[in-house]
Design a protein around this motif. Structure first.
Motif, mmCIF file in Angstrom:
data_model
loop_
_atom_site.group_PDB
_atom_site.id
_atom_site.type_symbol
_atom_site.label_atom_id
_atom_site.label_comp_id
_atom_site.label_asym_id
_atom_site.label_seq_id
_atom_site.Cartn_x
_atom_site.Cartn_y
_atom_site.Cartn_z
ATOM 1 N N SER A 1 67.840 58.930 36.955
ATOM 2 C CA SER A 1 67.617 59.759 35.774
ATOM 3 C C SER A 1 66.142 60.149 35.702
ATOM 4 C CB SER A 1 68.001 58.979 34.515
ATOM 5 O OG SER A 1 67.555 59.640 33.356
ATOM 6 N N LEU A 2 65.892 61.395 35.358
ATOM 7 C CA LEU A 2 64.495 61.827 35.216
ATOM 8 C C LEU A 2 63.824 61.188 34.004
ATOM 9 C CD1 LEU A 2 64.493 65.536 36.370
ATOM 10 C CD2 LEU A 2 63.460 63.563 37.475
ATOM 11 N N THR A 3 64.615 60.581 33.131
ATOM 12 C CA THR A 3 64.043 59.842 32.009
ATOM 13 C C THR A 3 63.162 58.700 32.527
ATOM 14 O OG1 THR A 3 65.957 60.382 30.650
ATOM 15 C CG2 THR A 3 64.599 58.542 29.912
ATOM 16 N N ILE A 4 63.553 58.111 33.654
ATOM 17 C CA ILE A 4 62.751 57.044 34.257
ATOM 18 C C ILE A 4 61.396 57.594 34.676
ATOM 19 C CG2 ILE A 4 62.614 55.395 36.174
ATOM 20 C CD1 ILE A 4 65.771 55.462 36.101
ATOM 21 N N ASP B 1 59.925 60.205 33.347
ATOM 22 C CA ASP B 1 59.204 60.493 32.109
ATOM 23 C C ASP B 1 58.528 59.235 31.555
ATOM 24 O OD1 ASP B 1 59.986 63.169 32.225
ATOM 25 O OD2 ASP B 1 61.713 62.863 30.912
ATOM 26 N N GLU B 2 59.246 58.121 31.577
ATOM 27 C CA GLU B 2 58.666 56.860 31.097
ATOM 28 C C GLU B 2 57.505 56.422 31.990
ATOM 29 O OE1 GLU B 2 61.705 53.860 30.698
ATOM 30 O OE2 GLU B 2 63.029 55.266 29.668
ATOM 31 N N TRP C 1 55.656 58.348 33.802
ATOM 32 C CA TRP C 1 54.553 59.289 33.597
ATOM 33 C C TRP C 1 53.740 58.893 32.363
ATOM 34 C CZ3 TRP C 1 52.404 62.746 36.686
ATOM 35 C CH2 TRP C 1 51.452 63.607 36.146
ATOM 36 N N GLN C 2 54.418 58.510 31.292
ATOM 37 C CA GLN C 2 53.701 58.089 30.077
ATOM 38 C C GLN C 2 52.867 56.838 30.342
ATOM 39 O OE1 GLN C 2 53.281 59.837 27.284
ATOM 40 N NE2 GLN C 2 54.431 61.388 28.409
ATOM 41 N N GLU D 1 63.582 66.277 41.038
ATOM 42 C CA GLU D 1 64.860 66.920 40.724
ATOM 43 C C GLU D 1 65.571 67.390 41.988
ATOM 44 O OE1 GLU D 1 64.392 70.119 37.939
ATOM 45 O OE2 GLU D 1 63.415 68.819 36.474
ATOM 46 N N SER E 1 57.877 66.438 39.007
ATOM 47 C CA SER E 1 59.192 66.512 38.387
ATOM 48 C C SER E 1 60.127 67.411 39.183
ATOM 49 C CB SER E 1 59.051 67.023 36.953
ATOM 50 O OG SER E 1 60.311 67.096 36.334
ATOM 51 N N ASP F 1 63.615 49.722 35.644
ATOM 52 C CA ASP F 1 63.901 51.001 36.294
ATOM 53 C C ASP F 1 62.661 51.562 36.983
ATOM 54 O OD1 ASP F 1 66.580 51.019 35.547
ATOM 55 O OD2 ASP F 1 66.187 52.133 33.696
#
Length: 73
Positions: A57-60, A62-63, A65-66, A49, A45, A20
């Motif tokens: 998905s913003l989860t992607i 977030d991952e 970013w980490q 959005e 972010s 992703d």
């Protein structure tokens, strides 16, 4: 000072994307309005959005970013 998120994200590009994050990087490459000089989580972010239909998905984000933070230690 750490490199901008976009600079790091471009190192994740892969023409035969398998993850992703690679898909995200490939699509962001073509996004002319992406905040390319930013290293601010909230600003990026918010941009994603409101302006990134290519990000499922913003989860992607977030991952990614980490991973970005881990690479800048």
């Amino acid at each position: 000072m750490r490199q901008p998120f976009f600079t790091w994200l471009m190192t994740q590009r892969n023409p035969v994307a398998m993850t992703d994050i690679q898909n995200f990087a490939n699509a962001a490459f073509y996004d002319q309005s992406f905040p390319k000089q930013s290293d601010d989580f909230d600003a990026i972010s918010r941009y994603l959005e409101e302006n990134a239909p290519y990000l499922h998905s913003l989860t992607i984000f977030d991952e990614a970013w980490q991973d970005y933070l881990s690479s800048n230690r």
